[in-house]
Design a protein around this motif. Structure first.
Motif, PDB file in Angstrom:
ATOM      1  N   GLU A  93     -55.863  61.362   9.225  1.00 45.45           N
ATOM      2  CA  GLU A  93     -54.784  62.417   7.888  1.00 45.45           C
ATOM      3  C   GLU A  93     -54.394  63.616   7.694  1.00 45.45           C
ATOM      4  O   GLU A  93     -52.871  64.125   7.056  1.00 45.45           O
ATOM      5  N   ASP A  94     -55.104  64.498   7.869  1.00 43.12           N
ATOM      6  CA  ASP A  94     -55.066  65.808   8.069  1.00 43.12           C
ATOM      7  C   ASP A  94     -53.798  66.470   8.632  1.00 43.12           C
ATOM      8  O   ASP A  94     -53.210  67.202   9.029  1.00 43.12           O
ATOM      9  N   ASP A 102     -46.546  61.444   6.153  1.00 44.33           N
ATOM     10  CA  ASP A 102     -46.209  61.165   3.967  1.00 44.33           C
ATOM     11  C   ASP A 102     -46.673  60.029   3.838  1.00 44.33           C
ATOM     12  O   ASP A 102     -46.573  60.279   2.827  1.00 44.33           O
ATOM     13  N   THR A 103     -46.547  59.254   5.046  1.00 42.17           N
ATOM     14  CA  THR A 103     -46.333  57.667   4.533  1.00 42.17           C
ATOM     15  C   THR A 103     -47.920  57.234   5.834  1.00 42.17           C
ATOM     16  O   THR A 103     -47.022  57.585   7.309  1.00 42.17           O
ATOM     17  N   ILE A 104     -48.187  56.664   5.317  1.00 44.41           N
ATOM     18  CA  ILE A 104     -48.632  55.248   6.959  1.00 44.41           C
ATOM     19  C   ILE A 104     -48.633  53.282   6.376  1.00 44.41           C
ATOM     20  O   ILE A 104     -48.927  53.506   5.021  1.00 44.41           O
ATOM     21  N   LEU A 105     -48.536  52.829   6.925  1.00 48.22           N
ATOM     22  CA  LEU A 105     -47.947  51.551   6.543  1.00 48.22           C
ATOM     23  C   LEU A 105     -48.606  51.050   7.325  1.00 48.22           C
ATOM     24  O   LEU A 105     -48.583  50.691   8.860  1.00 48.22           O
ATOM     25  N   THR A 157     -52.936  37.782   6.875  1.00 43.76           N
ATOM     26  CA  THR A 157     -52.475  39.157   7.000  1.00 43.76           C
ATOM     27  C   THR A 157     -52.116  40.027   5.746  1.00 43.76           C
ATOM     28  O   THR A 157     -51.679  39.834   4.471  1.00 43.76           O
ATOM     29  N   GLU A 158     -52.699  41.107   5.834  1.00 41.80           N
ATOM     30  CA  GLU A 158     -51.636  41.888   4.484  1.00 41.80           C
ATOM     31  C   GLU A 158     -51.181  43.491   5.671  1.00 41.80           C
ATOM     32  O   GLU A 158     -51.662  44.657   6.616  1.00 41.80           O
ATOM     33  N   THR A 159     -50.399  43.558   4.221  1.00 42.52           N
ATOM     34  CA  THR A 159     -49.369  44.658   4.853  1.00 42.52           C
ATOM     35  C   THR A 159     -49.914  45.967   3.722  1.00 42.52           C
ATOM     36  O   THR A 159     -49.759  45.535   3.050  1.00 42.52           O
ATOM     37  N   SER A 160     -50.531  46.919   4.003  1.00 43.83           N
ATOM     38  CA  SER A 160     -50.863  48.132   3.055  1.00 43.83           C
ATOM     39  C   SER A 160     -49.895  49.273   3.438  1.00 43.83           C
ATOM     40  O   SER A 160     -49.533  49.999   4.512  1.00 43.83           O
ATOM     41  N   MET A 161     -49.651  49.512   2.432  1.00 48.06           N
ATOM     42  CA  MET A 161     -47.774  51.230   1.954  1.00 48.06           C
ATOM     43  C   MET A 161     -49.315  52.521   1.681  1.00 48.06           C
ATOM     44  O   MET A 161     -49.685  52.383   0.583  1.00 48.06           O
ATOM     45  N   TYR A 162     -49.247  53.227   2.373  1.00 47.66           N
ATOM     46  CA  TYR A 162     -50.779  54.508   1.941  1.00 47.66           C
ATOM     47  C   TYR A 162     -49.393  55.621   1.910  1.00 47.66           C
ATOM     48  O   TYR A 162     -48.782  56.032   2.757  1.00 47.66           O
ATOM     49  N   CYS A 163     -49.570  56.321   0.686  1.00 49.57           N
ATOM     50  CA  CYS A 163     -48.880  58.141   0.706  1.00 49.57           C
ATOM     51  C   CYS A 163     -50.131  58.621   0.528  1.00 49.57           C
ATOM     52  O   CYS A 163     -51.146  58.709   0.643  1.00 49.57           O
ATOM     53  N   ILE A 164     -49.491  59.526   1.715  1.00 45.88           N
ATOM     54  CA  ILE A 164     -50.120  61.581   2.246  1.00 45.88           C
ATOM     55  C   ILE A 164     -49.929  61.621   2.009  1.00 45.88           C
ATOM     56  O   ILE A 164     -50.420  63.029   2.827  1.00 45.88           O
ATOM     57  N   PRO A 169     -52.004  62.768  -4.381  1.00 46.95           N
ATOM     58  CA  PRO A 169     -53.440  61.802  -4.497  1.00 46.95           C
ATOM     59  C   PRO A 169     -53.058  61.177  -3.119  1.00 46.95           C
ATOM     60  O   PRO A 169     -52.078  60.925  -3.104  1.00 46.95           O
ATOM     61  N   ARG A 170     -54.129  60.624  -2.283  1.00 43.71           N
ATOM     62  CA  ARG A 170     -53.793  59.876  -1.503  1.00 43.71           C
ATOM     63  C   ARG A 170     -54.119  58.479  -1.694  1.00 43.71           C
ATOM     64  O   ARG A 170     -55.614  58.457  -1.761  1.00 43.71           O
ATOM     65  N   GLU A 171     -53.112  57.874  -2.126  1.00 38.52           N
ATOM     66  CA  GLU A 171     -53.484  56.617  -2.413  1.00 38.52           C
ATOM     67  C   GLU A 171     -52.434  55.448  -1.908  1.00 38.52           C
ATOM     68  O   GLU A 171     -51.554  55.994  -1.669  1.00 38.52           O
ATOM     69  N   LEU A 172     -53.106  53.919  -2.366  1.00 36.09           N
ATOM     70  CA  LEU A 172     -52.448  53.017  -2.206  1.00 36.09           C
ATOM     71  C   LEU A 172     -51.060  53.046  -2.870  1.00 36.09           C
ATOM     72  O   LEU A 172     -51.078  53.083  -4.305  1.00 36.09           O
TER      73      LEU A 172
END
Length: 222
Positions: A93-94, A102-105, A157-164, A169-172
């Motif tokens: 993440e760093d 800024d985003t992980i999918l 299945t599950e698709t998730s979007m995360y803010c980094i 905050p690094r959050e869902l």
């Protein structure tokens, strides 16, 4: 109501009898979200499906002016060949933040159900069959005919979007659940999955606006 809307949109837009959008969660503190640079990760050992899925979403983001990189491009092959620790993923993440992400999918299979269905549908009660021998003759294929049943699998299945984001905050941000039923074609299923995810993210204002060809041209539906 939104889930029902998306299920209807799925069938109208994609003709996707093998896909069903079940549920989702969206961060109540976020109304809209416009990512700048996204890492797209498909967790599967099927390399062909992973490449097709990640590249399909990458193209969708780039059409909306968003920089997108697939995990196949960004991560070394050795990264997925062994288990990672929490420290390993924090370091990743760093590194992503330092390189402007800024985003992980993230998309993965979270469960598989094996199902058995009758190949022929029968009424629960037929007044024409009132004797034992008639009842037995009608259903005796269950003993010896393999065509009496049809086995199939449902992939949850599950698709998730995360803010980094470095300043937040690094959050869902969002998480959605899609069932894939007994896919006959990996290519078709992956393409349908990508299109469905993009449609939903667009509806939830979590992806930059862009034209989506859903295949539906009825003004009442647009």
């Amino acid at each position: 109501m939104k889930v029902l809307k998306y299920i209807g949109l799925c069938f109208l837009a994609l003709g996707c009898s093998s896909l069903e959008f079940n549920d989702f969660w969206k961060n109540p503190d976020i109304d809209t979200y416009s990512p700048n640079k996204v890492l797209i990760v498909g967790m599967t050992s099927n390399k062909k499906a992973r490449l097709q899925f990640e590249n399909g979403l990458k193209e969708a983001y780039e059409l909306r002016g968003v920089a997108a990189v697939t995990s196949s491009e960004f991560l070394r092959a050795s990264f997925t060949s062994e288990k990672k620790t929490e420290e390993d993923l924090s370091a990743l993440e760093d590194k992503l933040i330092n390189e402007g992400f800024d985003t992980i999918l993230l998309t993965k299979v979270i469960g598989v159900e094996d199902k058995i269905a009758y190949k022929t549908n029968y009424k629960s009660f037929d007044p024409g069959y009132t004797k034992f021998k008639e009842d037995y003759l009608k259903y005796q294929d269950a003993y010896y005919n393999p065509d009496y049943y049809e086995e199939y699998s449902i992939y949850h299945t599950e698709t998730s979007m995360y803010c980094i984001c470095p300043t937040n905050p690094r959050e869902l941000i969002w998480k959605g659940y899609i069932d894939v039923t007994d896919p006959n074609s990996v290519d078709d299923t992956v393409n349908e999955y990508v299109r469905l995810v993009v449609i939903i993210l667009d509806e939830e204002q979590l992806i930059n606006p862009g034209f989506i060809d859903t295949g539906v041209h009825d003004p009442a539906i647009q």
